[in-house]
Design an enzyme around this catalytic site. Structure first.
Site, PDB file in Angstrom:
ATOM      1  N   TYR A   1      45.380 -44.687  38.004  1.00 30.75           N
ATOM      2  CA  TYR A   1      46.533 -45.375  38.607  1.00 30.75           C
ATOM      3  C   TYR A   1      46.062 -46.342  39.701  1.00 30.75           C
ATOM      4  CZ  TYR A   1      50.379 -46.257  41.780  1.00 30.75           C
ATOM      5  OH  TYR A   1      51.272 -46.886  42.611  1.00 30.75           O
TER       6      TYR A   1
ATOM      7  N   SER B   1      52.927 -46.512  52.725  1.00 32.14           N
ATOM      8  CA  SER B   1      53.748 -47.021  51.623  1.00 32.14           C
ATOM      9  C   SER B   1      55.098 -46.313  51.549  1.00 32.14           C
ATOM     10  CB  SER B   1      52.978 -46.788  50.310  1.00 32.14           C
ATOM     11  OG  SER B   1      53.812 -46.994  49.199  1.00 32.14           O
TER      12      SER B   1
ATOM     13  N   GLN C   1      55.373 -49.983  55.050  1.00 32.80           N
ATOM     14  CA  GLN C   1      55.635 -50.936  53.965  1.00 32.80           C
ATOM     15  C   GLN C   1      56.948 -50.595  53.289  1.00 32.80           C
ATOM     16  OE1 GLN C   1      55.446 -49.720  50.607  1.00 32.80           O
ATOM     17  NE2 GLN C   1      55.819 -51.654  49.541  1.00 32.80           N
TER      18      GLN C   1
ATOM     19  N   TYR D   1      59.660 -51.184  50.122  1.00 30.01           N
ATOM     20  CA  TYR D   1      60.157 -51.680  48.846  1.00 30.01           C
ATOM     21  C   TYR D   1      61.671 -51.662  48.940  1.00 30.01           C
ATOM     22  CZ  TYR D   1      55.816 -51.486  46.178  1.00 30.01           C
ATOM     23  OH  TYR D   1      54.562 -51.729  45.693  1.00 30.01           O
TER      24      TYR D   1
ATOM     25  N   THR E   1      57.017 -55.843  50.788  1.00 28.69           N
ATOM     26  CA  THR E   1      56.309 -56.289  49.576  1.00 28.69           C
ATOM     27  C   THR E   1      57.262 -57.128  48.755  1.00 28.69           C
ATOM     28  OG1 THR E   1      54.912 -54.333  49.587  1.00 28.69           O
ATOM     29  CG2 THR E   1      55.079 -55.518  47.507  1.00 28.69           C
TER      30      THR E   1
ATOM     31  N   ARG F   1      50.809 -50.953  33.808  1.00 29.02           N
ATOM     32  CA  ARG F   1      49.389 -50.606  33.753  1.00 29.02           C
ATOM     33  C   ARG F   1      49.251 -49.668  32.571  1.00 29.02           C
ATOM     34  NH1 ARG F   1      51.176 -50.180  39.506  1.00 29.02           N
ATOM     35  NH2 ARG F   1      51.494 -52.381  39.905  1.00 29.02           N
TER      36      ARG F   1
ATOM     37  N   LYS G   1      54.253 -59.436  52.100  1.00 29.22           N
ATOM     38  CA  LYS G   1      53.030 -59.239  51.309  1.00 29.22           C
ATOM     39  C   LYS G   1      53.277 -59.596  49.854  1.00 29.22           C
ATOM     40  CE  LYS G   1      50.037 -55.469  49.742  1.00 29.22           C
ATOM     41  NZ  LYS G   1      50.774 -55.209  48.518  1.00 29.22           N
TER      42      LYS G   1
ATOM     43  N   HIS H   1      48.787 -58.442  44.490  1.00 26.92           N
ATOM     44  CA  HIS H   1      48.993 -56.999  44.371  1.00 26.92           C
ATOM     45  C   HIS H   1      47.776 -56.343  43.702  1.00 26.92           C
ATOM     46  CE1 HIS H   1      52.619 -54.257  44.827  1.00 26.92           C
ATOM     47  NE2 HIS H   1      51.720 -53.431  44.359  1.00 26.92           N
TER      48      HIS H   1
ATOM     49  N   ARG I   1      47.782 -56.214  39.922  1.00 27.86           N
ATOM     50  CA  ARG I   1      48.621 -55.170  39.313  1.00 27.86           C
ATOM     51  C   ARG I   1      49.994 -55.684  38.913  1.00 27.86           C
ATOM     52  NH1 ARG I   1      46.778 -49.998  40.705  1.00 27.86           N
ATOM     53  NH2 ARG I   1      48.775 -49.050  41.185  1.00 27.86           N
TER      54      ARG I   1
END
Ligand code: GLV
Length: 388
Positions: free
Chosen positions: A25, A107, A128, A130, A156, A165, A252, A276, A279
């Site tokens: 991951y 995160s 951070q 989201y 972000t 992924r 970011k 990122h 990613r």
């Protein structure tokens, strides 16, 4: 940890110690991983200018990021699932960063919660964000970060939808891992990891506990992200976040000059030039190849940070030479975390710090402020300035 001379050595150790699903991951890029590879190969193409017989005694790697004095032009990136690389991984990483005198970013998708980390460390850290569909929850998260005295908010901006992924699909990534024969065998061969996770205070996403009804049942991370993250996110929402957050704001995930110019108008304090870590948009240019033009366009108006591909001290010099004020590292410290918990993260920071210091000396510079395009060998400057 002294037996690990480089980030690559930490990577190899983490690969042996961490269950495959979590190592993969962290390691993976999206889709064909073209952008992931370009991040590294473009950095390696930038050649540094060797200077000799310059007095480089008394070197100093310290600088300021967002006004904070730091020992290195470096911060630790927000990494989802950090606490699955090692038990209480976010606390371990934050402690290592603070001991080294650099910022740590927690995160949204961490295992330890904001409050867990705040209760376990001495200094403020960054948080951070989201943005999810449930704006009430986001408002609460921002409030929690404020209550925990986080010193900066990193929004972000490049993950409204998740780049796939492939390995996560193949590995059936779940948090915590599902009890399947394949996983049980994998974990049985990683006893130190298993013990650290058992001793860790949480086994799933700490910040989301209570919000998502059953966080132990986030069976597919990709599906869950698709259902929760807000694809309508727009520049207007940056204003909304800014109106709720009185402190420093970092955006970011900026990879385009036009976006960087809009970022300046939001009043954010910094941007991180980033894809990122390869990613998200596969096929996007390497982050380093976009940095000089972005830094030229907005570097005097907003602090320009850089992430995506930094593995060596030479990379830090390259990014600074092309206009970044500081770098942010993700995988480089996550390998250390997997290899040895807090000591491993400390070792990763130490490796990069020493490499940076030596690279500066061999380029004939003594201070971070002296690093500019003059430290680059001519051909690399031509390469980086070609029109995209
Ligand atoms: C999330 O930030 C990810 O890259 O998986």
């Amino acid at each position: 940890m002294k037996a690990f001379p480089s980030i690559e050595d930490l990577r190899r150790s983490a690969r042996r110690k961490v269950p495959k699903m979590f190592f993969d991951y962290a390691e993976a890029g999206s889709y064909n991983q073209e952008t992931l590879r370009a991040n590294r190969s473009d950095l390696e193409q930038i050649k540094l200018r060797q200077r000799v017989l310059v007095n480089v005694d008394q070197r100093d790697t310290s600088t300021r990021i967002l006004g904070e004095k730091v020992s290195l032009p470096l911060a630790l990136a927000p990494i989802g699932l950090g606490g699955m690389m090692h038990g209480d991984g976010e606390i371990a990483a934050c402690r290592a960063a603070q001991a080294a005198g650099i910022p740590y970013t927690l995160s949204t998708m961490s295992i330890c919660s904001i409050e867990d980390v705040a209760g376990a460390v001495q200094e403020p850290f960054w948080f951070q964000l989201y943005v999810m569909r449930d704006r009430g929850f986001i408002r609460e998260l921002i409030q929690r970060a404020q209550t925990a005295k986080c010193s900066a908010l990193m929004l972000t901006v490049d993950l409204q939808v998740l780049g796939q992924r492939h390995c996560d699909v193949r590995n059936g990534l779940t948090v915590p891992p599902e009890i399947k024969i394949r996983n049980v065998i994998d974990i049985a061969t990683k006893p130190a990891w298993a013990l650290s996770i058992l001793k860790g205070r949480r086994k799933t996403f700490g910040n989301l506990a209570g919000h998502v009804k059953d966080t132990t049942n986030i069976n597919s991370l990709a599906q869950w992200t698709a259902s929760q993250f807000d694809p309508t996110l727009s520049w207007k929402d940056v204003e909304w976040v800014k109106s709720l957050w009185p402190g420093k704001l970092i955006l970011k995930g900026i990879l385009d000059v036009d976006d960087a110019k809009i970022a300046v108008t939001t009043g954010a304090d910094a941007i991180s030039v980033s894809n990122h870590g390869g990613r998200q948009l596969d096929g996007a240019p390497s982050a380093i190849s976009t940095l000089p033009r972005i830094a030229d366009a907005v570097g005097s108006e907003i602090q320009v940070l850089f992430d995506s591909g930094v593995r060596t001290g030479a990379d830090i010099v390259r990014a600074l030479a092309l206009g970044a004020r500081s770098c942010i590292i993700g995988r480089s410290y996550i390998y250390g975390l997997g290899a040895g918990g807090q000591a491993g993260v400390a070792r990763a920071i130490e490796i990069l710090g020493k490499e940076l210091d030596t690279t500066m000396a061999l380029c004939g510079v003594k201070a971070i402020a002296e690093i500019n395009r003059d430290v680059l060998a001519e051909p690399s400057i031509a390469t980086m300035q070609r029109p995209q």
